[in-house]
Design an enzyme around this catalytic site. Sequence first.
Site, short mmCIF file in Angstrom:
data_model
loop_
_atom_site.label_atom_id
_atom_site.label_comp_id
_atom_site.label_asym_id
_atom_site.label_seq_id
_atom_site.Cartn_x
_atom_site.Cartn_y
_atom_site.Cartn_z
CG HIS A 17 -2.59 -13.01 8.63
ND1 HIS A 17 -1.97 -13.76 9.62
CD2 HIS A 17 -2.20 -13.55 7.46
CE1 HIS A 17 -1.24 -14.69 9.05
NE2 HIS A 17 -1.36 -14.60 7.74
NE ARG A 40 6.50 -7.33 7.68
CZ ARG A 40 7.50 -6.74 7.04
NH1 ARG A 40 7.50 -6.69 5.74
NH2 ARG A 40 8.48 -6.22 7.72
NE ARG A 98 12.77 1.40 3.32
CZ ARG A 98 11.55 1.89 3.12
NH1 ARG A 98 11.30 3.13 3.41
NH2 ARG A 98 10.61 1.14 2.61
N PRO A 131 0.77 -1.22 0.00
CG PRO A 131 -0.30 -1.21 2.07
CD PRO A 131 0.60 -2.01 1.23
CD GLU A 132 5.15 2.61 -2.55
OE1 GLU A 132 5.38 3.72 -3.05
OE2 GLU A 132 5.91 1.64 -2.68
CE LYS A 161 3.62 5.70 1.46
NZ LYS A 161 4.93 5.27 2.04
NE ARG A 204 13.55 18.69 5.69
CZ ARG A 204 12.81 17.68 6.11
NH1 ARG A 204 11.50 17.74 6.03
NH2 ARG A 204 13.36 16.61 6.63
#
Length: 270
Positions: free
Chosen positions: A100, A118, A256, A10-11, A67, A157
């Site tokens: 689950h 998870r 990542r 899920p993005e 998300k 930034r």
Amino acid sequence: MHHRMMRGVPELPEVETARRQLRREITGARVVKALALDPKMCENIGPGELERGLTGKIVEGIERHGKNLFLDLGGSMLHIHLGMSGSLHVLSGWDRRMTHERLRLELDSGTMVFDDPRRFGRYGLTGSVEDFVAKKGLGPDALSVDGRVLLERLNARRGTIKPLLLDQRVVAGIGNLYADELLFQLRVHPRTPVAALSPSRIEAMGERGREVLRASIEAGTDFSLLPDGYLLRDRSGGAPCPRCSAPLTTLKVGGRTSVICPACQACPSG
DNA sequence: GAGTATGTTATATG
DNA sequence: GCATATAACATACT
């Protein structure tokens, strides 16, 4: 009958696909019974209190920011984050518990299930999307970000481009896969310092970003249906670059995994 | 058994 | 305060 609302990790595009599907299938439904099956996944609320807060409410609409998914219950909202392995399903009839299952909303028209092996996902109540976004400090939704906005967000930034694209406080909705796709299409190495990118390059990235997300939504987040030239059609080490056929390589950036074409995405010199 | 995983957050360090 | 790195979370798969 069993409808899965989305496919893939899920993005933003996966969550948007789920939103559209849920809007079709459960808008107007009343919550007859709610089961919060995993206390650890309840955010800032106990399972009992959450169940009481959901029961009897009507699903008036479905919203999304980055998300995050929100079921508008008229006055309050059920917030859902699918984490890394979550998925949403609508069942009709008397389907058994899923393997689950972490949250079950029994509606007068069927049952919505949040399944998550998870258990990195979260759910809870919030007053409004705006409250939630402010509390988490999320940036603007990535689908609303154009070149000018991205430039503005990144101007404030310092640092490395890929971790910044993944930072939900800069822009909300981009995950590791779509960040790789975007950097590949712009021919930018993931370790490039933002300071080394020209304003026009950053603007182009902002424009292309929403195109990439839209393309995936149109493909139903089935990467095999993406247009030619997309990295995500085969994002695996050693696969041929869709542009120049050189073998793709993997590296770690900000902890990542990144997949790049070493020929197209030149190492930053500085 | 070891190593990998597409998300988020807390903590430590410079 | 900021950027960066790391672990932690919990489970499945190769």
